[in-house]
Structure formats: structure tokens, C-alpha cells
Design a protein around this motif. Structure first.
Motif, PDB file in Angstrom:
ATOM      1  N   SER A  80       0.828  -1.201   0.000  1.00  0.00           N
ATOM      2  CA  SER A  80       0.000   0.000   0.000  1.00  0.00           C
ATOM      3  C   SER A  80       0.860   1.248   0.000  1.00  0.00           C
ATOM      4  CB  SER A  80      -0.897   0.012   1.245  1.00  0.00           C
ATOM      5  OG  SER A  80      -1.685  -1.146   1.314  1.00  0.00           O
ATOM      6  N   TYR A  81       0.207   2.363  -0.214  1.00  0.00           N
ATOM      7  CA  TYR A  81       0.851   3.665  -0.146  1.00  0.00           C
ATOM      8  C   TYR A  81       0.579   4.296   1.206  1.00  0.00           C
ATOM      9  CZ  TYR A  81       1.540   3.401  -5.163  1.00  0.00           C
ATOM     10  OH  TYR A  81       1.932   3.011  -6.403  1.00  0.00           O
ATOM     11  N   PRO A  83       0.277   7.883   3.462  1.00  0.00           N
ATOM     12  CA  PRO A  83      -0.276   9.191   3.095  1.00  0.00           C
ATOM     13  C   PRO A  83       0.726  10.107   2.379  1.00  0.00           C
ATOM     14  CG  PRO A  83      -1.049   8.571   5.246  1.00  0.00           C
ATOM     15  CD  PRO A  83      -0.020   7.537   4.841  1.00  0.00           C
ATOM     16  N   SER A  84       2.014   9.870   2.590  1.00  0.00           N
ATOM     17  CA  SER A  84       3.052  10.658   1.906  1.00  0.00           C
ATOM     18  C   SER A  84       3.120  10.342   0.413  1.00  0.00           C
ATOM     19  CB  SER A  84       4.415  10.367   2.539  1.00  0.00           C
ATOM     20  OG  SER A  84       4.784   9.012   2.296  1.00  0.00           O
ATOM     21  N   GLY A  85       2.500   9.232  -0.005  1.00  0.00           N
ATOM     22  CA  GLY A  85       2.560   8.800  -1.389  1.00  0.00           C
ATOM     23  C   GLY A  85       3.640   7.763  -1.645  1.00  0.00           C
ATOM     24  N   ASP A  86       4.441   7.466  -0.632  1.00  0.00           N
ATOM     25  CA  ASP A  86       5.502   6.471  -0.743  1.00  0.00           C
ATOM     26  C   ASP A  86       4.985   5.093  -0.343  1.00  0.00           C
ATOM     27  OD1 ASP A  86       7.447   8.328  -1.530  1.00  0.00           O
ATOM     28  OD2 ASP A  86       7.960   8.799   0.546  1.00  0.00           O
ATOM     29  N   THR A  87       5.658   4.068  -0.831  1.00  0.00           N
ATOM     30  CA  THR A  87       5.322   2.698  -0.440  1.00  0.00           C
ATOM     31  C   THR A  87       6.198   2.218   0.707  1.00  0.00           C
ATOM     32  OG1 THR A  87       6.825   1.820  -2.112  1.00  0.00           O
ATOM     33  CG2 THR A  87       4.496   2.071  -2.734  1.00  0.00           C
ATOM     34  N   GLU A  93       4.900   6.050  10.731  1.00  0.00           N
ATOM     35  CA  GLU A  93       3.997   6.448   9.643  1.00  0.00           C
ATOM     36  C   GLU A  93       3.040   5.313   9.309  1.00  0.00           C
ATOM     37  OE1 GLU A  93       6.053   9.201   6.405  1.00  0.00           O
ATOM     38  OE2 GLU A  93       7.362   7.530   6.996  1.00  0.00           O
ATOM     39  N   CYS A  97      -1.029   5.409   9.631  1.00  0.00           N
ATOM     40  CA  CYS A  97      -1.878   5.125   8.476  1.00  0.00           C
ATOM     41  C   CYS A  97      -2.896   4.039   8.803  1.00  0.00           C
ATOM     42  CB  CYS A  97      -1.004   4.713   7.294  1.00  0.00           C
ATOM     43  SG  CYS A  97      -1.926   4.415   5.774  1.00  0.00           S
ATOM     44  N   TRP A 109      -3.844  11.108   8.759  1.00  0.00           N
ATOM     45  CA  TRP A 109      -3.274  11.215   7.415  1.00  0.00           C
ATOM     46  C   TRP A 109      -2.940  12.650   7.033  1.00  0.00           C
ATOM     47  CZ3 TRP A 109      -8.274   8.347   6.252  1.00  0.00           C
ATOM     48  CH2 TRP A 109      -8.181   7.027   6.724  1.00  0.00           C
TER      49      TRP A 109
END
Length: 116
Positions: A80-81, A83-87, A93, A97, A109
Motif C-alpha cells: 500500500s501507499y 499518506p506521503s505517497g511512498d510505499t 507512519e 496510516c 493522514w
């Protein structure tokens, strides 16, 4: 496939529990179990109920792990990703999430959200 050393396993549990005490008072405890390169993270509620939350993938760094969210609908973990957009990101973090979803607090988030 690197596996986390004992010191990383110990510190991961300590870091997640410290963060949960600060940010997620609805959790009585965070429990971590390891299998190979993976760390499976559950939240224990005060009544004893256990919530599977997420899986972390160790890649050699104690501060940056791959993230997979637990999917109750499928009883599995899906990459999944955050909230920062990173996997991948910090264990904290990942906890924010997953708890934002499973403890119904989407403020987790948002950037720079004050802790409870």
C-alpha cells in the motif's frame, strides 16, 4: 532478502509502542511478530481484542520499511501507499496510516497533526 537483526526487532516493538502511547490511546499495546524479512503488527485493544493492522518489509534499514496494509475483507496484506505517497516509510507512519483507518481517525493522514 535481508532479515532484521535482533536489535532492530527489539527497537521496532519499542518504537511502535512508544508512538502508540503518544498518538493512539485506544490501543492498549502494539504487538509485533517476525517471519523472515516481514514484521506483522497488531494492535491490542483494552478489552483484549486483537486488530491486525499492517505488515512491514525489512530492506536493510531500521528506519525505512516497506508497507502493506491488512485487508480484513480478504484476510491478507496488500502492498500500500502511505499518506506521503511512498510505499515505504517509518514504522510510525505505517502505524498512523493503519490506525487512522482501523480506529476511524482520518486526521492521522494529515500533515503536522497534533497528537492527542
Amino acid at each position: 532478502m535481508p532479515t532484521p537483526p535482533t536489535s532492530t526487532k527489539t527497537s521496532l516493538g519499542q518504537r511502535l509502542n512508544a508512538h502508540a502511547r503518544e498518538r493512539w490511546p485506544a490501543l492498549a499495546k502494539v504487538e509485533v511478530r517476525f517471519r523472515g524479512q516481514f514484521a506483522y503488527v497488531d494492535g491490542r485493544l483494552p478489552d483484549g481484542e486483537v486488530l491486525p493492522l499492517f505488515r512491514l518489509r525489512y530492506s536493510g534499514s531500521a528506519s525505512r520499511w516497506g508497507f502493506a496494509l491488512y485487508r480484513a475483507s480478504h484476510d491478507d496484506y496488500q502492498d500500500s501507499y502511505l499518506p506521503s505517497g511512498d510505499t515505504a516509510g517509518t514504522p510510525q507512519e505505517a502505524l498512523d496510516c493503519a490506525c487512522g483507518l482501523y480506529l476511524n481517525d482520518p486526521t492521522a493522514w494529515l500533515p503536522d497533526t497534533p497528537t492527542n
